[in-house]
Structure formats: C-alpha cells, structure tokens
Scaffold this motif. Structure first.
Motif, PDB file in Angstrom:
ATOM      1  N   GLY A 186     -44.828 -92.236  30.225  1.00 37.73           N
ATOM      2  CA  GLY A 186     -45.902 -92.417  29.297  1.00 37.73           C
ATOM      3  C   GLY A 186     -46.438 -93.902  29.633  1.00 37.73           C
ATOM      4  N   PRO A 187     -47.015 -94.604  28.832  1.00 30.92           N
ATOM      5  CA  PRO A 187     -47.218 -96.289  29.012  1.00 30.92           C
ATOM      6  C   PRO A 187     -46.141 -96.870  29.132  1.00 30.92           C
ATOM      7  CG  PRO A 187     -48.547 -95.141  26.994  1.00 30.92           C
ATOM      8  CD  PRO A 187     -47.436 -94.214  27.652  1.00 30.92           C
ATOM      9  N   THR A 188     -46.277 -97.458  30.512  1.00 27.05           N
ATOM     10  CA  THR A 188     -45.262 -98.257  31.003  1.00 27.05           C
ATOM     11  C   THR A 188     -45.577 -99.627  31.550  1.00 27.05           C
ATOM     12  OG1 THR A 188     -43.937 -96.290  31.673  1.00 27.05           O
ATOM     13  CG2 THR A 188     -43.298 -98.045  32.822  1.00 27.05           C
ATOM     14  N   ALA A 189     -44.924-100.573  31.345  1.00 31.39           N
ATOM     15  CA  ALA A 189     -45.351-102.018  31.558  1.00 31.39           C
ATOM     16  C   ALA A 189     -45.282-102.182  33.297  1.00 31.39           C
ATOM     17  CB  ALA A 189     -44.770-102.868  30.734  1.00 31.39           C
ATOM     18  N   THR A 190     -46.008-101.829  33.716  1.00 29.42           N
ATOM     19  CA  THR A 190     -46.299-102.031  35.266  1.00 29.42           C
ATOM     20  C   THR A 190     -47.510-102.847  35.714  1.00 29.42           C
ATOM     21  OG1 THR A 190     -47.331 -99.792  35.832  1.00 29.42           O
ATOM     22  CG2 THR A 190     -44.961-100.034  35.803  1.00 29.42           C
ATOM     23  N   PRO A 191     -47.743-103.392  36.691  1.00 20.87           N
ATOM     24  CA  PRO A 191     -49.021-103.988  37.212  1.00 20.87           C
ATOM     25  C   PRO A 191     -50.189-103.024  37.136  1.00 20.87           C
ATOM     26  CG  PRO A 191     -47.457-105.020  38.485  1.00 20.87           C
ATOM     27  CD  PRO A 191     -46.668-104.041  37.717  1.00 20.87           C
ATOM     28  N   LEU A 192     -49.888-101.506  37.563  1.00 22.47           N
ATOM     29  CA  LEU A 192     -50.791-100.838  38.035  1.00 22.47           C
ATOM     30  C   LEU A 192     -51.225-100.123  36.458  1.00 22.47           C
ATOM     31  CD1 LEU A 192     -52.204 -98.514  39.664  1.00 22.47           C
ATOM     32  CD2 LEU A 192     -50.223 -97.003  38.762  1.00 22.47           C
ATOM     33  N   PHE A 193     -50.501-100.220  35.506  1.00 23.14           N
ATOM     34  CA  PHE A 193     -50.794 -99.734  34.094  1.00 23.14           C
ATOM     35  C   PHE A 193     -51.556-100.978  33.355  1.00 23.14           C
ATOM     36  CE2 PHE A 193     -49.638 -99.974  29.531  1.00 23.14           C
ATOM     37  CZ  PHE A 193     -50.461 -98.514  29.208  1.00 23.14           C
ATOM     38  N   LEU A 211     -40.452 -95.273  19.254  1.00 23.61           N
ATOM     39  CA  LEU A 211     -39.853 -96.400  19.615  1.00 23.61           C
ATOM     40  C   LEU A 211     -40.478 -97.474  19.576  1.00 23.61           C
ATOM     41  CD1 LEU A 211     -37.528 -94.777  22.205  1.00 23.61           C
ATOM     42  CD2 LEU A 211     -37.010 -95.231  19.771  1.00 23.61           C
ATOM     43  N   GLU A 212     -41.934 -97.532  19.223  1.00 17.13           N
ATOM     44  CA  GLU A 212     -42.868 -98.863  19.089  1.00 17.13           C
ATOM     45  C   GLU A 212     -42.683 -99.687  20.480  1.00 17.13           C
ATOM     46  OE1 GLU A 212     -42.453 -99.896  15.153  1.00 17.13           O
ATOM     47  OE2 GLU A 212     -43.978 -98.695  14.683  1.00 17.13           O
ATOM     48  N   ARG A 213     -42.702 -99.518  21.702  1.00 16.06           N
ATOM     49  CA  ARG A 213     -42.766-100.283  22.686  1.00 16.06           C
ATOM     50  C   ARG A 213     -43.363 -99.693  24.054  1.00 16.06           C
ATOM     51  NH1 ARG A 213     -38.838 -99.430  26.691  1.00 16.06           N
ATOM     52  NH2 ARG A 213     -36.915 -98.508  26.007  1.00 16.06           N
ATOM     53  N   LEU A 214     -43.825-100.303  24.778  1.00 11.82           N
ATOM     54  CA  LEU A 214     -44.038 -99.770  26.288  1.00 11.82           C
ATOM     55  C   LEU A 214     -42.640 -99.228  26.946  1.00 11.82           C
ATOM     56  CD1 LEU A 214     -46.974-102.296  27.439  1.00 11.82           C
ATOM     57  CD2 LEU A 214     -47.130 -99.848  26.454  1.00 11.82           C
ATOM     58  N   GLY A 215     -42.740 -98.449  27.860  1.00  9.17           N
ATOM     59  CA  GLY A 215     -41.645 -98.344  28.648  1.00  9.17           C
ATOM     60  C   GLY A 215     -41.537 -99.472  29.619  1.00  9.17           C
ATOM     61  N   VAL A 216     -40.238 -99.468  30.385  1.00  9.78           N
ATOM     62  CA  VAL A 216     -40.261-100.553  31.285  1.00  9.78           C
ATOM     63  C   VAL A 216     -39.729 -99.765  32.392  1.00  9.78           C
ATOM     64  CG1 VAL A 216     -39.689-102.349  29.756  1.00  9.78           C
ATOM     65  CG2 VAL A 216     -37.772-101.035  30.590  1.00  9.78           C
ATOM     66  N   PRO A 217     -40.031-100.209  33.693  1.00  9.69           N
ATOM     67  CA  PRO A 217     -39.802 -99.445  35.137  1.00  9.69           C
ATOM     68  C   PRO A 217     -38.200 -98.846  35.185  1.00  9.69           C
ATOM     69  CG  PRO A 217     -41.339-101.261  35.537  1.00  9.69           C
ATOM     70  CD  PRO A 217     -40.641-101.330  34.109  1.00  9.69           C
ATOM     71  N   GLU A 218     -37.260 -99.652  34.420  1.00 11.55           N
ATOM     72  CA  GLU A 218     -35.855 -99.449  34.482  1.00 11.55           C
ATOM     73  C   GLU A 218     -35.734 -98.160  33.627  1.00 11.55           C
ATOM     74  OE1 GLU A 218     -36.408-103.247  36.069  1.00 11.55           O
ATOM     75  OE2 GLU A 218     -36.922-102.248  34.251  1.00 11.55           O
ATOM     76  N   ASP A 219     -36.610 -97.677  32.489  1.00 15.83           N
ATOM     77  CA  ASP A 219     -36.501 -96.314  31.728  1.00 15.83           C
ATOM     78  C   ASP A 219     -36.647 -95.407  32.465  1.00 15.83           C
ATOM     79  OD1 ASP A 219     -36.038 -97.861  29.232  1.00 15.83           O
ATOM     80  OD2 ASP A 219     -38.090 -98.045  28.871  1.00 15.83           O
ATOM     81  N   VAL A 238     -41.030 -80.588  34.264  1.00 14.65           N
ATOM     82  CA  VAL A 238     -41.790 -81.949  34.295  1.00 14.65           C
ATOM     83  C   VAL A 238     -41.209 -82.667  33.049  1.00 14.65           C
ATOM     84  CG1 VAL A 238     -44.008 -83.216  33.922  1.00 14.65           C
ATOM     85  CG2 VAL A 238     -43.898 -80.882  34.957  1.00 14.65           C
ATOM     86  N   LEU A 239     -40.452 -83.741  33.302  1.00 13.79           N
ATOM     87  CA  LEU A 239     -39.842 -84.548  32.412  1.00 13.79           C
ATOM     88  C   LEU A 239     -40.602 -85.626  31.569  1.00 13.79           C
ATOM     89  CD1 LEU A 239     -37.321 -82.833  33.507  1.00 13.79           C
ATOM     90  CD2 LEU A 239     -35.924 -84.753  33.025  1.00 13.79           C
ATOM     91  N   HIS A 240     -40.977 -85.611  30.392  1.00 11.90           N
ATOM     92  CA  HIS A 240     -41.834 -86.570  29.796  1.00 11.90           C
ATOM     93  C   HIS A 240     -41.046 -87.744  29.409  1.00 11.90           C
ATOM     94  CE1 HIS A 240     -44.630 -83.067  29.943  1.00 11.90           C
ATOM     95  NE2 HIS A 240     -45.364 -83.989  29.853  1.00 11.90           N
ATOM     96  N   THR A 241     -41.099 -88.811  30.280  1.00 10.26           N
ATOM     97  CA  THR A 241     -40.242 -90.004  30.058  1.00 10.26           C
ATOM     98  C   THR A 241     -41.110 -90.989  29.374  1.00 10.26           C
ATOM     99  OG1 THR A 241     -39.087 -89.312  31.743  1.00 10.26           O
ATOM    100  CG2 THR A 241     -38.737 -91.451  31.171  1.00 10.26           C
ATOM    101  N   ASN A 242     -41.307 -90.957  28.042  1.00 12.32           N
ATOM    102  CA  ASN A 242     -42.244 -91.819  27.233  1.00 12.32           C
ATOM    103  C   ASN A 242     -42.046 -92.147  26.040  1.00 12.32           C
ATOM    104  OD1 ASN A 242     -42.830 -89.422  25.871  1.00 12.32           O
ATOM    105  ND2 ASN A 242     -44.413 -88.413  26.858  1.00 12.32           N
ATOM    106  N   GLY A 243     -40.688 -92.071  25.782  1.00  8.15           N
ATOM    107  CA  GLY A 243     -40.530 -92.668  24.316  1.00  8.15           C
ATOM    108  C   GLY A 243     -40.593 -91.542  23.220  1.00  8.15           C
ATOM    109  N   GLY A 244     -41.197 -90.588  23.259  1.00 10.28           N
ATOM    110  CA  GLY A 244     -41.606 -89.721  22.142  1.00 10.28           C
ATOM    111  C   GLY A 244     -43.034 -89.577  22.022  1.00 10.28           C
ATOM    112  N   VAL A 245     -43.922 -90.164  22.883  1.00  3.64           N
ATOM    113  CA  VAL A 245     -45.305 -90.124  22.631  1.00  3.64           C
ATOM    114  C   VAL A 245     -45.923 -88.525  22.336  1.00  3.64           C
ATOM    115  CG1 VAL A 245     -47.582 -90.569  23.641  1.00  3.64           C
ATOM    116  CG2 VAL A 245     -45.708 -92.282  23.932  1.00  3.64           C
ATOM    117  N   ILE A 246     -45.225 -87.800  23.290  1.00  2.00           N
ATOM    118  CA  ILE A 246     -45.772 -86.428  22.688  1.00  2.00           C
ATOM    119  C   ILE A 246     -44.628 -85.504  22.724  1.00  2.00           C
ATOM    120  CG2 ILE A 246     -47.851 -86.423  23.727  1.00  2.00           C
ATOM    121  CD1 ILE A 246     -46.748 -85.365  26.515  1.00  2.00           C
TER     122      ILE A 246
END
Length: 246
Positions: A186-193, A211-219, A238-246
């Motif tokens: 999901g939304p992840t704090a990378t330069p691309l995003f 969880l009210e934060r952006l993901g980080v690459p380590e997540d 397909v594993l949605h790694t997004n902190g519960g967005v969907i």
C-alpha cells in the motif's frame, strides 16, 4: 565472490530503489548471497552492495533492462557464474507515472507496460527456467489495484497484469517445488511514491491504514523474506502488505 555450497542465492531486480534496497539488505541479513540488479544507476547499486558487505553479507551488482530478454538472461547467467545458481528472484523493478485515464500520455502508458508487464513476464520466464528446487519467485503488484485511487488507472492496469501472471505461473510450475507469489504494498514511504505529492496528500494517504502511518520499505521486506524463506505453503497468492488499507 563465490558463495558456499549451501548458501541460497537471490536476484533482486530494482535492488537500488527504496523497497528493492530494503529487500536486498534483508535477504543478505538472512544469509543469502544477493545479486543487486539496477537499470541505470550503478552508484546507488554499489551503495547497497557496500552496506551488505559492511554488515558481513555477500552481494554484488549487475545491470540489465528487465524488459530485454537477452539482458535478463545475462543477469541470471551472472548470478549462476558468481554464486552457483539461483534460488530466489524478487522482482521489485517498476515504473509509476500518474494521470487520470483521459489525460494519461500513451507514451507513458507504453513505458509502464514495457517495464511493469513485459518486465515481469521476461523476469518470470527466466525464473521459471532457472530457479532451483525449493526456490521462490516474488513479483511486485500494488494495493492500488483494489483501492482504486483516482489517477492510477494506467499503473494499476499494469499491476493487475502482474497478479494474473503470478497466479497462473504458480500453477504452471507444478511439480517443481517452486513458489510464485506477489507482494502488493500500500502507500509506502519511498522516493517513487512520495515524488510529486504535497504534504496534505501524504498525510491523507497515511491515514488510510488503521495503523495510521505510511508503510516503510522494511515492512515490505519483512513480507518478502517470509515468502523467500519459510513460507513454503504460501503459493499463487497476492499478499496485500498495506497495514489494513483494504
């Protein structure tokens, strides 16, 4: 640069990028020899290699256009020559160009399709031919396929194709003891995003997850490490790694 006989070997495409870098470092920390792929920035790839080797790991870098079958075959050749084989392929390389469908430049759409769809197909083709028994292929999808954010039409379309490739290839490799899965951040704090987004937009996206934060690459790297190592009974997912967005 050779590795010991029992060391697993990973190729990480896009290994100089935000998520790719975290993945390469995590797999190396887990004991794998890592070939850090880059498209056009050798200095950034060497930074990743240096970080891995400084921490006691084994890594080297190699360049390729992921959509060029000859260059990708050579990339796999390099891994085999340096480390003796290939056990894990993590395909993080991708391009994201955003605009509503009615306004998206078709050259931008073609560029995304070439890297994100053809690139996934080409890398997957070599992985299907080269991965050793007990291996794993991890593709990169995106949670935006299901979230449906405005402006992501073209990008999400390419990632929907990644989902289809992943699910079917897992079945095509029946009997090989190779797993094929995709990670959909999901939304992840990378330069691309973060590129081009103002602070209000970033804050809004951060609050999408319970969880009210952006993901980080380590997540994301945590999920990849699970799929690359102990997760032998997770396949064709397909594993949605997004902190519960969907």
């Amino acid at each position: 640069m050779s590795s010991t006989e029992n060391t697993r070997v990973a190729i990480v495409t896009g290994g100089s990028g935000g998520i790719g870098r975290a993945v390469a470092r995590r797999l190396a920390a887990d004991g794998m020899s890592v070939l850090v792929h880059y498209a056009g920035n050798p200095a950034r790839a060497e930074e990743v290699v240096e970080a891995i080797t400084a921490a006691g790991g084994t890594a080297s870098a190699a360049q390729a256009d992921v959509a060029d079958e000859t260059q990708v075959a050579a990339l796999f050749d390099t891994a085999e020559q340096r480390y003796g084989g290939v056990d894990v392929v993590v395909h993080t390389a991708g391009v994201m160009l955003l605009a509503p469908l009615a306004e998206l430049d078709l050259d931008d759409f073609d560029r995304m399709h070439r890297t994100n769809v053809r690139g996934t197909f080409v890398v997957g083709q070599q992985a299907a031919r080269r991965l050793r028994r007990g291996g794993a292929l991890i593709n990169f999808s995106s949670s935006v396929v299901k979230i449906g954010l405005v402006g992501y039409t073209g990008y999400a379309a390419t990632k929907g194709a990644v989902d289809a490739i992943t699910l079917i290839l897992a079945r095509e490799l029946r009997g090989r003891d190779i797993t094929v899965n995709a990670v959909a951040p999901g939304p992840t704090a990378t330069p691309l995003f973060l590129d081009g987004k103002d602070e209000a937009t970033v804050d809004q996206l951060a609050k999408m997850a319970p969880l009210e934060r952006l993901g980080v690459p380590e997540d994301v790297a945590e999920t990849v490490a699970f799929l690359a190592g102990p997760a032998r009974w997770v396949n064709g997912q397909v594993l949605h790694t997004n902190g519960g967005v969907i």
